[in-house]
Scaffold this active site. Structure first.
Site, PDB file in Angstrom:
ATOM      1  N   CYS A  52       0.825  -1.215   0.000  1.00 42.08           N
ATOM      2  CA  CYS A  52       0.000   0.000   0.000  1.00 42.08           C
ATOM      3  C   CYS A  52       0.852   1.255   0.000  1.00 42.08           C
ATOM      4  CB  CYS A  52      -0.850   0.094   1.266  1.00 42.08           C
ATOM      5  SG  CYS A  52      -2.027  -1.216   1.461  1.00 42.08           S
ATOM      6  N   ARG A 100      -9.204  -2.364 -18.900  1.00 44.66           N
ATOM      7  CA  ARG A 100      -9.030  -1.952 -20.293  1.00 44.66           C
ATOM      8  C   ARG A 100      -9.390  -3.083 -21.245  1.00 44.66           C
ATOM      9  NH1 ARG A 100      -3.420   0.663 -19.482  1.00 44.66           N
ATOM     10  NH2 ARG A 100      -4.024   2.211 -17.969  1.00 44.66           N
TER      11      ARG A 100
HETATM   12  N1  LIG Z   1      -6.934  -1.135   2.344  1.00 53.50           N
HETATM   13  C1  LIG Z   1      -6.272  -0.158   1.785  1.00 53.50           C
HETATM   14  O1  LIG Z   1      -5.566   0.594   2.450  1.00 53.50           O
HETATM   15  C2  LIG Z   1      -6.347   0.096   0.321  1.00 53.50           C
HETATM   16  C3  LIG Z   1      -6.862  -0.825  -0.536  1.00 53.50           C
HETATM   17  N2  LIG Z   1      -6.882  -0.603  -1.896  1.00 53.50           N
HETATM   18  C4  LIG Z   1      -7.409  -1.647  -2.777  1.00 53.50           C
HETATM   19  O2  LIG Z   1      -7.426  -1.157  -4.107  1.00 53.50           O
HETATM   20  C5  LIG Z   1      -8.629  -1.509  -4.770  1.00 53.50           C
HETATM   21  C6  LIG Z   1      -9.367  -0.276  -5.234  1.00 53.50           C
HETATM   22  O3  LIG Z   1      -9.800   0.465  -4.108  1.00 53.50           O
HETATM   23  P1  LIG Z   1     -10.564   1.851  -4.297  1.00 53.50           P
HETATM   24  O4  LIG Z   1      -9.820   2.735  -5.217  1.00 53.50           O
HETATM   25  O5  LIG Z   1     -10.880   2.356  -2.937  1.00 53.50           O
HETATM   26  O6  LIG Z   1     -11.906   1.372  -5.050  1.00 53.50           O
HETATM   27  P2  LIG Z   1     -13.410   1.913  -5.026  1.00 53.50           P
HETATM   28  O7  LIG Z   1     -14.038   1.311  -6.223  1.00 53.50           O
HETATM   29  O8  LIG Z   1     -14.078   1.667  -3.744  1.00 53.50           O
HETATM   30  O9  LIG Z   1     -13.296   3.487  -5.153  1.00 53.50           O
HETATM   31  C7  LIG Z   1     -12.759   4.170  -6.258  1.00 53.50           C
HETATM   32  C8  LIG Z   1     -13.470   5.528  -6.438  1.00 53.50           C
HETATM   33  O10 LIG Z   1     -14.739   5.328  -7.025  1.00 53.50           O
HETATM   34  C9  LIG Z   1     -15.771   5.994  -6.292  1.00 53.50           C
HETATM   35  N3  LIG Z   1     -17.008   5.180  -6.416  1.00 53.50           N
HETATM   36  C10 LIG Z   1     -17.287   4.006  -5.799  1.00 53.50           C
HETATM   37  N4  LIG Z   1     -18.496   3.534  -6.185  1.00 53.50           N
HETATM   38  C11 LIG Z   1     -18.996   4.412  -7.077  1.00 53.50           C
HETATM   39  C12 LIG Z   1     -20.204   4.468  -7.845  1.00 53.50           C
HETATM   40  N5  LIG Z   1     -21.149   3.504  -7.752  1.00 53.50           N
HETATM   41  N6  LIG Z   1     -20.377   5.505  -8.679  1.00 53.50           N
HETATM   42  C13 LIG Z   1     -19.442   6.464  -8.775  1.00 53.50           C
HETATM   43  N7  LIG Z   1     -18.285   6.467  -8.079  1.00 53.50           N
HETATM   44  C14 LIG Z   1     -18.061   5.460  -7.233  1.00 53.50           C
HETATM   45  C15 LIG Z   1     -15.199   6.071  -4.881  1.00 53.50           C
HETATM   46  O11 LIG Z   1     -15.771   7.098  -4.137  1.00 53.50           O
HETATM   47  C16 LIG Z   1     -13.716   6.298  -5.144  1.00 53.50           C
HETATM   48  O12 LIG Z   1     -13.431   7.648  -5.366  1.00 53.50           O
HETATM   49  C17 LIG Z   1      -9.388  -2.372  -3.781  1.00 53.50           C
HETATM   50  O13 LIG Z   1      -9.053  -3.700  -4.057  1.00 53.50           O
HETATM   51  C18 LIG Z   1      -8.855  -1.957  -2.439  1.00 53.50           C
HETATM   52  O14 LIG Z   1      -8.939  -2.986  -1.476  1.00 53.50           O
HETATM   53  C19 LIG Z   1      -6.439   0.565  -2.413  1.00 53.50           C
HETATM   54  C20 LIG Z   1      -5.920   1.532  -1.604  1.00 53.50           C
HETATM   55  C21 LIG Z   1      -5.836   1.387  -0.166  1.00 53.50           C
HETATM   56  O1  LIG Z   2      -2.971   1.035  -0.448  1.00 51.46           O
HETATM   57  C1  LIG Z   2      -3.180  -0.045  -1.018  1.00 51.46           C
HETATM   58  N1  LIG Z   2      -2.907  -0.146  -2.309  1.00 51.46           N
HETATM   59  C2  LIG Z   2      -3.100  -1.266  -3.032  1.00 51.46           C
HETATM   60  O2  LIG Z   2      -2.798  -1.325  -4.218  1.00 51.46           O
HETATM   61  C3  LIG Z   2      -3.639  -2.378  -2.315  1.00 51.46           C
HETATM   62  N2  LIG Z   2      -3.965  -3.633  -2.709  1.00 51.46           N
HETATM   63  C4  LIG Z   2      -4.417  -4.254  -1.582  1.00 51.46           C
HETATM   64  N3  LIG Z   2      -4.372  -3.463  -0.530  1.00 51.46           N
HETATM   65  C5  LIG Z   2      -4.708  -3.762   0.865  1.00 51.46           C
HETATM   66  O3  LIG Z   2      -3.590  -4.427   1.468  1.00 51.46           O
HETATM   67  C6  LIG Z   2      -4.033  -5.644   2.081  1.00 51.46           C
HETATM   68  C7  LIG Z   2      -2.914  -6.684   2.122  1.00 51.46           C
HETATM   69  O4  LIG Z   2      -1.900  -6.263   2.985  1.00 51.46           O
HETATM   70  P1  LIG Z   2      -0.641  -7.173   3.361  1.00 51.46           P
HETATM   71  O5  LIG Z   2       0.127  -7.435   2.096  1.00 51.46           O
HETATM   72  O6  LIG Z   2       0.165  -6.348   4.324  1.00 51.46           O
HETATM   73  O7  LIG Z   2      -1.162  -8.428   3.963  1.00 51.46           O
HETATM   74  C8  LIG Z   2      -5.221  -6.044   1.234  1.00 51.46           C
HETATM   75  O8  LIG Z   2      -6.063  -6.972   1.865  1.00 51.46           O
HETATM   76  C9  LIG Z   2      -5.893  -4.695   0.954  1.00 51.46           C
HETATM   77  O9  LIG Z   2      -6.695  -4.251   2.021  1.00 51.46           O
HETATM   78  C10 LIG Z   2      -3.886  -2.280  -0.958  1.00 51.46           C
HETATM   79  N4  LIG Z   2      -3.675  -1.115  -0.307  1.00 51.46           N
HETATM   80  K   LIG Z   3       2.132   0.575   3.596  1.00 45.33           K
END
Ligand SMILES: NC(=O)C1=CN([C@@H]2O[C@H](COP(=O)(O)OP(=O)(O)OC[C@H]3O[C@@H](n4cnc5c(N)ncnc54)[C@H](O)[C@@H]3O)[C@@H](O)[C@H]2O)C=CC1
Ligand SMILES: O=c1[nH]c(=O)c2[nH+]cn([C@@H]3O[C@H](COP(=O)(O)O)[C@@H](O)[C@H]3O)c2[nH]1
Ligand SMILES: [K+]
Length: 502
Positions: free
Chosen positions: A319, A418
């Site tokens: 992350c 894509r």
């Molecule tokens: N746990 C973590 O710290 C993180 C996890 N991730 C992972 O990356 C992937 C993508 O995460 P996100 O970018 O948060 O995906 P997301 O699809 O939840 O959000 C992306 C964007 O789309 C918007 N959105 C969501 N639903 C919508 C709808 N129905 N209509 C219009 N806009 C909408 C949201 O507000 C956000 O700005 C996931 O697999 C996530 O678990 C990514 C970053 C941090």
């Molecule tokens: O900021 C993020 N950017 C990403 O690209 C991303 N991909 C996964 N995840 C989140 O990280 C979790 C896995 O974490 P670990 O490798 O530490 O087990 C996962 O379970 C997610 O919650 C992301 N967070």
């Molecule tokens: K991190």
């Protein structure tokens, strides 16, 4: 004025457990790691209980059907990744539900007019020496014969020789009918001294092989996570966009539980998705959501009808959300605060909503810390990506085996849209990296070692169940100098001395 939290946030590494009284009954063998996955009312049982407190991340580089089967065998649950087309995700779910221990779909298949050279090429690719000869060259075609290394001699035969001239033809192949049990198949294998037994339907189409060498590996595992039809349980990731199409397809394929996969769960998008599920299916469909890092986020999702809540923003190993967007919270603090909110909610409403600590588990003892702080189970990405069963390539880098591991927010993961129906969404900035992790062998061996450590720490704390650990644990923050004290210090490690002298 903005709201300021009174205390800085902390990570798992800044905490230690202080042992409590351990009775003589407190041995690892007596510890139960069963834990609720879905919400339940006071005095009732949850509809789904995990046998071990581990789930695998909703990620392309972690949770496909192969990993899901391996983890369910140990008693945990995978969430198949949602960043693929609806059809592809449903097919993965379907394969987990159709999986029959010991019955292996054939991955080395060829047509009768292909050549010995093709056989050798195939063997190099799959590493398997039993090749099915089928009318269409697929693993589900009509079986015409079988080739094993006993059927050809490379030194004596030109590589152009066609397969049908040296295969063991179907008339001489011993097979079993569909519906035969594993133990019946094994009896045939022993009686006829076979290495592989094809399983065919009425039309002679191939469905599986049963291999002699697999027999001992498929004896029943007491902690397997099974549904009421004795099939392995599996979860599936969804998003807040195409859920009206994706969810019916995943349920049709047999998904046992769903989880909204997002970096941020405290949003109207998630509420709308949860409401839709409750309107369509009532409480019969199980669905988790997240991620949140404070009590407000938890309560929002609990009120919206969620079955479990996932915690963690930016703590994952791949992350970079905290760097790119400046959002997140130390994982330990997030878990502690959400656990408090969960307990208050339970007191108020009589509904227990399990919580999952997602991401940032680096050492095995972090898992124990997460549970002690109140998590009901954890989700791990990096941990599982290192194993044989994860979907990614194993590569040799400077003499060391590595597996690839990339974030769902990286360009690499998002590229699927894509090529698929997900809608062409241009990635404006990355929130994850593409990386290597050291290859670590089989899931089974690693999970068993990890859980043995968890159980023995629980014994140090006098806890025989996770609930007891949460109630009895005594936790302390550590200073930075006591972190140094906790590692090997003031000695020269033999490994590093020996490496330097080389
Ligand atoms: N746990 C973590 O710290 C993180 C996890 N991730 C992972 O990356 C992937 C993508 O995460 P996100 O970018 O948060 O995906 P997301 O699809 O939840 O959000 C992306 C964007 O789309 C918007 N959105 C969501 N639903 C919508 C709808 N129905 N209509 C219009 N806009 C909408 C949201 O507000 C956000 O700005 C996931 O697999 C996530 O678990 C990514 C970053 C941090
Ligand atoms: O900021 C993020 N950017 C990403 O690209 C991303 N991909 C996964 N995840 C989140 O990280 C979790 C896995 O974490 P670990 O490798 O530490 O087990 C996962 O379970 C997610 O919650 C992301 N967070
Ligand atoms: K991190």
């Amino acid at each position: 004025m903005a709201f300021y939290f009174k205390e800085p946030c902390h990570t798992f590494n800044e905490y230690l457990l202080v042992p409590g009284y351990s009775s003589s009954e407190c041995t690892p063998d007596n510890v139960s790691l069963k834990t609720p996955l879905t919400k339940f009312r006071k005095g009732e049982q949850p509809d789904i209980t995990l046998n071990i407190p581990m789930t695998s991340s909703i990620m392309q580089s972690v949770s496909n059907d192969t990993l899901a089967v391996a983890l369910a065998k140990e008693g945990g649950l995978s969430f198949i990744y949602g960043s693929q087309s609806i059809e592809a995700e449903a097919a993965m779910v379907g394969r987990v539900k159709a999986y029959k221990a010991g019955f292996v779909p054939s991955d080395s298949n060829i047509k009768p007019d292909q050549t010995l050279a093709d056989i050798l090429e195939l063997k190099k690719k799959t590493g398997h020496s039993t090749v099915a000869v089928t009318d269409d060259g697929t693993g589900t075609g009509k079986l015409l014969g079988v080739v094993t290394s006993r059927d050809y001699r490379i030194s004596r035969m030109p590589v152009e020789t066609q397969v049908h001239t040296f295969m063991t033809p179907i008339e001489k192949v011993i097979s079993a009918p569909m519906g035969a049990t594993l133990s019946e198949c094994n009896d045939i294998i022993w009686e006829k001294k076979l290495n592989a037994l094809p399983v065919l339907d009425q039309d002679g189409r191939l469905h599986y092989f049963v291999f002699r060498k697999d027999y001992s590996a498929h004896k029943e595992n007491a902690s397997e996570l099974l549904d009421d039809k004795k099939r392995y349980m599996v979860g599936a990731g969804i998003n807040t966009r195409d859920y009206k199409e994706r969810i019916p397809a995943l349920l049709e394929a047999g998904a046992d539980v769903l989880c909204i996969d997002s970096s941020e769960g405290y949003s109207d998008w998630q509420k709308m998705t949860l409401s839709w599920v409750r309107e369509q299916y009532g409480d019969s469909v199980k669905i988790g959501a997240g991620n949140v890092v404070d009590g407000d986020g938890f309560r929002f999702l609990a009120d919206a009808g969620v079955d479990f809540v996932k915690i963690g923003i930016g703590g994952g190993s791949i992350c970079i959300t905290r760097e790119t967007k400046g959002i997140g919270r130390g994982q330990a603090t997030a878990v502690i605060e959400v656990a408090q909110a969960r307990d208050e909610y339970y007191k108020e409403t009589g509904v227990y909503v399990p919580i999952c600590s997602d991401g940032g588990i680096v050492y095995d003892h972090h898992l124990t810390l997460a549970l002690a702080m109140g998590a009901d189970f954890v989700m791990l990405g990096r941990y599982f990506s290192r194993f044989d069963e994860s979907p990614t390539n194993k590569v040799n880098i400077n003499g060391q085996y590595m597996k690839e591991y990339w974030g769902e927010g990286s360009n690499r993961a998002r590229n699927w849209q894509r090529y698929d129906q997900g809608g062409a969404k241009k990635l404006s900035f990355e929130e994850g990296v593409d990386s290597y992790v050291p290859y670590a062998g089989s899931l089974k061996d690693n999970v068993q070692t990890t859980l043995y450590k968890v159980k023995s720490t629980m014994c140090n704390c006098g806890a025989l169940t996770i609930r007891e650990l949460q109630q009895k644990a005594k936790l302390t923050l550590v200073s930075s100098t006591s972190i140094v004290e906790g590692g090997a210090h003031d000695v020269l490690l033999k490994d590093s001395v020996n490496n330097q002298s080389k």
